[in-house]
Design an enzyme around this catalytic site. Structure first.
Site, PDB file in Angstrom:
ATOM      1  N   ASP A   1      -5.912   5.264  -5.702  1.00  0.00           N
ATOM      2  CA  ASP A   1      -6.124   6.576  -4.024  1.00  0.00           C
ATOM      3  C   ASP A   1      -6.962   7.487  -4.670  1.00  0.00           C
ATOM      4  O   ASP A   1      -6.399   8.505  -5.219  1.00  0.00           O
ATOM      5  CB  ASP A   1      -5.608   6.515  -3.114  1.00  0.00           C
ATOM      6  CG  ASP A   1      -6.394   6.244  -2.187  1.00  0.00           C
ATOM      7  OD1 ASP A   1      -7.772   6.905  -1.516  1.00  0.00           O
ATOM      8  OD2 ASP A   1      -6.074   5.548  -0.678  1.00  0.00           O
TER       9      ASP A   1
ATOM     10  N   GLY B   1     -16.248   5.120  -2.478  1.00  0.00           N
ATOM     11  CA  GLY B   1     -17.667   5.061  -3.190  1.00  0.00           C
ATOM     12  C   GLY B   1     -18.769   6.072  -3.444  1.00  0.00           C
ATOM     13  O   GLY B   1     -19.967   5.991  -4.077  1.00  0.00           O
TER      14      GLY B   1
ATOM     15  N   ARG C   1     -13.940   0.764  -3.910  1.00  0.00           N
ATOM     16  CA  ARG C   1     -13.967   0.781  -2.579  1.00  0.00           C
ATOM     17  C   ARG C   1     -15.204   0.839  -1.859  1.00  0.00           C
ATOM     18  O   ARG C   1     -16.109   2.403  -3.175  1.00  0.00           O
ATOM     19  CB  ARG C   1     -13.254   1.257  -2.055  1.00  0.00           C
ATOM     20  CG  ARG C   1     -11.776   0.662  -0.906  1.00  0.00           C
ATOM     21  CD  ARG C   1     -11.802   0.026  -0.096  1.00  0.00           C
ATOM     22  NE  ARG C   1     -12.225   1.523   0.957  1.00  0.00           N
ATOM     23  CZ  ARG C   1     -10.658   1.734   1.899  1.00  0.00           C
ATOM     24  NH1 ARG C   1      -9.663   1.822   1.481  1.00  0.00           N
ATOM     25  NH2 ARG C   1     -11.154   2.851   2.282  1.00  0.00           N
TER      26      ARG C   1
ATOM     27  N   ASP D   1       1.179  -0.997   0.371  1.00  0.00           N
ATOM     28  CA  ASP D   1       0.021  -0.118   0.156  1.00  0.00           C
ATOM     29  C   ASP D   1       1.123   0.987  -0.145  1.00  0.00           C
ATOM     30  O   ASP D   1       1.709   1.234  -0.071  1.00  0.00           O
ATOM     31  CB  ASP D   1      -0.664   0.368   1.315  1.00  0.00           C
ATOM     32  CG  ASP D   1      -2.073   0.633   0.950  1.00  0.00           C
ATOM     33  OD1 ASP D   1      -1.618   2.180   0.908  1.00  0.00           O
ATOM     34  OD2 ASP D   1      -3.470   0.321   0.902  1.00  0.00           O
TER      35      ASP D   1
ATOM     36  N   ASP E   1     -12.386   4.200   5.469  1.00  0.00           N
ATOM     37  CA  ASP E   1     -11.881   3.387   5.553  1.00  0.00           C
ATOM     38  C   ASP E   1     -12.228   2.813   6.909  1.00  0.00           C
ATOM     39  O   ASP E   1     -12.538   2.997   8.169  1.00  0.00           O
ATOM     40  CB  ASP E   1     -10.403   3.549   6.516  1.00  0.00           C
ATOM     41  CG  ASP E   1      -9.534   3.810   5.252  1.00  0.00           C
ATOM     42  OD1 ASP E   1     -10.113   4.206   3.944  1.00  0.00           O
ATOM     43  OD2 ASP E   1      -8.645   4.464   5.218  1.00  0.00           O
TER      44      ASP E   1
END
Ligand code: GLA
Length: 740
Positions: A492, A535, A552, A416, A556
């Site tokens: 991300d 989302g 996603r 990550d 988190d």
């Protein structure tokens, strides 16, 4: 004026409610503004026109959708000196902010009293999480018994933002604050059928603690106390107190163990609870068996790599019949490599043998446009190590995966955030930081084991952790990933909000993923593409069309029941969009030793909550990415991760997601259609008491499914009639497969 009076009344109400307590809640009466100004810290600044905000929710859900960057919270409040008077230690005031997303500076009456900027003190770098700050009680910034202005400057790096959570309080620092009960040692199983463990009482202060430790084991089903013992316990910073216990091994369920230390002089105490682990997964058989999904997708012309997941006593010898042209199998390792040029569905028969027998399995290799036909199974460094991931930790994860997990289908080793340098090479190429001396060599090592390698980036100039992102270097980065041999990219959103519209439209949200998709398409490799934008814009509706293998669907995850259950049981709107090659991702697993940094702790989920987590995520057809320190896998966690029948639910070739069939106050039933016509059913006890849950096979499309299998224990259940009732532990699950 009116507003002001209202505000003061609210504050008075909030205060009187908690006045008797040693801590006061400060979660009411806050005002909020997006943006940034040094004046907003000032007690004299007029915030009358600011909007009220609720600290139970992020700012996105309160009228500031898709807003990243700076925002300020202000509250006018009285800090009562009674707080100080009632406290045992009177020296510091504590402010608890649970949680901050992502970084903060706290001003009291205009003075900066605390800050958290994760990385290098820069408010723009760092992470979401709880904060607890203490300031000296005699700090002149505190106006005891008077109006104070608490102003908090937040920087949100991406996704949900602000101050939101379940605990915002003022209290005095307590004698027990520097004390912790370390329960992270493993429960071990003794020869005489016992369950053993050691715990430690530790402190970071100079105080010499003297008192009693009360130990208690309770059966949560009926409240019976099975063991109880109190011992003297003295400890100092240099000399922790260790308590070791041994209890007769209990039946297959979790018991509650509590440890309470009470300090003699002050009467102050601290308690921690633990759940005894219990393994439901049957003891691994020595006989050979092929596990894993029934299908595997790859693109024509790209390098092919597949490790046949097989368990049983080693050495194992592998064979494959019907492999398409271009592929070859290494009979000793089970690794299939090569390149297939012709599209098509290739039925293959896999065989594995050892000196105890052999096992075969029908398997389909689909050479076509879609990869990731079943959700990814692997490991990701984030929940274990956060930004302190390094090369050795990744190699340990790969080694452990081969030793303990790949036999069950686990195969991705994903790095990550935290591998990137802070500056690109002069050529513009992305480079690693000193923690990853040679990414190509690491990837080669991972591949040599038959495993795959994943990496992380962001479409913005920086990642969430403040490292280099791919902005305006997408082609170059995709090429570098290709040269290194990367097989998976998590992408991300962080800091992309700085380079896109203030209120991004759906097209703006899709754009960075389309750009990177186009760059990845130029690389002759099968690279799984995982979107991480929490989302936004109902990503499940367009994630597949934009070329995501997963996206996603939430913010988190944390290792708490609140976080895991809120995420897991809310995967409803996105459910129907799951399909082979394209899955919802409710975030990574929080079982085992997690920590998001250098220090790991046992997941704060109880053993039953961990069974729920794995069962629910499997029903949801979620990518399963282990988030723990793989070097420290204990027996319980291994049991959770190596149950082939549970994993088969996640990996089912139909690729459907379970739907919430029943939702009651205390329990829920989730049902997933399976490729063989059967159904996987999870009966979840969402309450904190034991419950009997009844499943009626005349309802919910379950008619005609006569066989019920307890999936965790891998046993058929004998039933008569169309209802089946089972006792389920608090926050626990009964996971079943129903078939004809
Ligand atoms: C975001 C993601 C996490 C992790 C971090 C890395 O918070 O949601 O999963 O990738 O960034 O900084």
């Amino acid at each position: 004026m009116k507003t002001k009076i209202f505000l003061l009344t609210c504050l008075a109400a909030a205060f009187t409610l908690k006045a008797a307590a040693q801590e006061i809640s400060i979660d009411k009466g806050w005002k909020f503004a997006i943006g940034d100004s040094t004046q907003w810290a000032s007690p004299t600044y007029n915030d009358a026109n600011w909007k009220p905000i609720n600290l139970a929710y992020d700012w996105e859900s309160q009228g500031y959708p898709n807003t990243d960057g700076f925002g300020w919270y202000r509250s006018h409040l009285v800090i009562p000196s009674s707080l100080k008077e009632k406290s045992y230690l009177k020296d510091s005031l504590r402010i608890t902010l649970n949680n901050v997303d992502d970084n903060d500076e706290v001003y009291l009456n205009g003075q900066l009293i605390a800050k958290y900027g994760g990385q290098k003190g820069d408010i723009k770098n760092g992470n979401y999480g709880p904060r607890s700050y203490t300031i000296a009680a005699n700090n002149p910034a505190i106006l005891w018994d008077k109006q104070n202005v608490l102003a908090i400057r937040i920087f949100d790096t991406g996704g949900a933002g602000g101050l939101y959570g379940d605990k915002f309080t003022l209290s005095m620092a307590d004698l027990m604050d520097p004390v912790s009960i370390n329960t992270d040692a493993e429960f071990s199983y003794g020869d005489n059928n016992s369950l053993n463990k050691s715990i430690k009482l530790v402190t970071t202060s100079n105080y010499a603690y003297k008192g009693k430790l009360a130990f208690k084991v309770t059966d949560p089903e009926n409240g019976t106390v099975l063991y109880e013992k109190t011992n003297d316990a003295d400890f100092t910073a240099g000399k922790p107190f260790t308590y070791s216990f041994s209890i007769a091994r209990l039946e297959k369920k979790s018991y509650v163990v509590s440890y309470t230390f009470t300090e003699e002089k002050s009467g102050k105490s601290i308690t921690k609870t633990d759940g005894t682990p219990y393994v439901l997964t049957p003891y691994p058989s020595s006989k050979p068996k092929i596990n894993g999904a029934d299908v595997y997708g790859a693109r024509p012309g790209n390098p092919f790599l597949y490790l046949i997941p097989a368990s049983g006593k080693k050495p194992l010898i592998y064979a494959a019949q019907g492999l398409p042209d271009g592929l070859k199998l290494d009979a000793n390792t089970g690794i299939i490599t090569g390149v297939v040029t012709k599209k098509g569905d290739y039925p293959v028969t896999l065989t594995v043998k050892n000196n105890l027998g052999s096992n075969t399995k029908k398997f389909t290799i689909k050479i076509g446009d879609i990869i990731g036909l079943t959700p990814a199974l692997g490991w990701n460094s984030w929940n274990a190590f956060g930004l302190s991931v390094n090369d050795e930790r990744v190699r340990t994860a790969a080694r452990t995966m081969i030793e303990k997990l790949s036999a069950h289908g686990w195969n991705y080793v994903n790095i990550d955030d935290g591998w990137e340098a802070e500056q690109r090479a002069a050529s513009g190429e992305i480079v690693t930081n000193q923690k990853f001396p040679d990414m190509k060599a690491t990837t080669d090592y991972v591949h040599s084991l038959g495993l795959k390698m994943g990496i992380y980036s962001s479409p913005g100039p920086r990642t969430c952790g403040g490292y280099l992102g791919s902005w305006q270097h997408e082609d170059q980065d995709a090429k570098t990933y290709g040269d290194w041999g990367i097989d998976y990219l998590k992408y991300d959103w962080c800091s992309y909000s700085e380079v896109t519209a203030k209120n991004p439209t759906l097209d703006d949200m899709k754009k960075p993923y389309q750009v990177m998709r186009a760059s990845l398409d130029k690389i002759p490799r099968d690279i799984m593409f995982s979107f991480c934008q929490y989302g936004m814009g109902d990503v499940w509706k367009w994630g597949a069309e934009v070329g995501g293998n997963s996206w996603r669907s939430t913010g988190d995850i944390e290792d708490t029941w609140k976080s895991m259950s809120t995420i897991g049981f809310h995967q409803i709107a996105d459910g129907p969009y799951a399909q082979p090659g394209h899955f919802n991702d409710p975030d990574m697993l929080v079982v085992g030793k997690v920590g998001w940094g250098d220090n790991q702790h046992n997941s704060r989920l109880t053993p039953d909550e961990q069974y729920t987590h794995i069962s629910l995520w499997s029903l949801l057809s979620s990518p399963l990415l282990i988030g723990c320190d793989m070097g420290k896998l204990d027996k319980f966690t291994l049991g959770l991760l190596t149950n082939d029948e549970v994993l088969a639910i996640d990996q089912d070739a139909l690729g459907k997601e379970a739907h919430q069939a029943i939702k009651e106050a205390d329990y829920q039933v989730w049902i997933k259609d399976l490729a063989d016509g059967g159904k996987a059913v999870g009966l979840f006890n969402t309450s904190d008491k034991y419950q009997t849950i009844t499943l009626n096979r005349d309802e919910n499309d379950l008619k005609g499914l006569t066989k019920i299998r307890d999936v965790w224990q891998q046993k058929y259940i004998i039933t008569s009639g169309n209802t089946y009732s089972v006792k389920v532990a608090p926050h626990g699950v009964m996971l079943m497969k129903l078939s004809k």
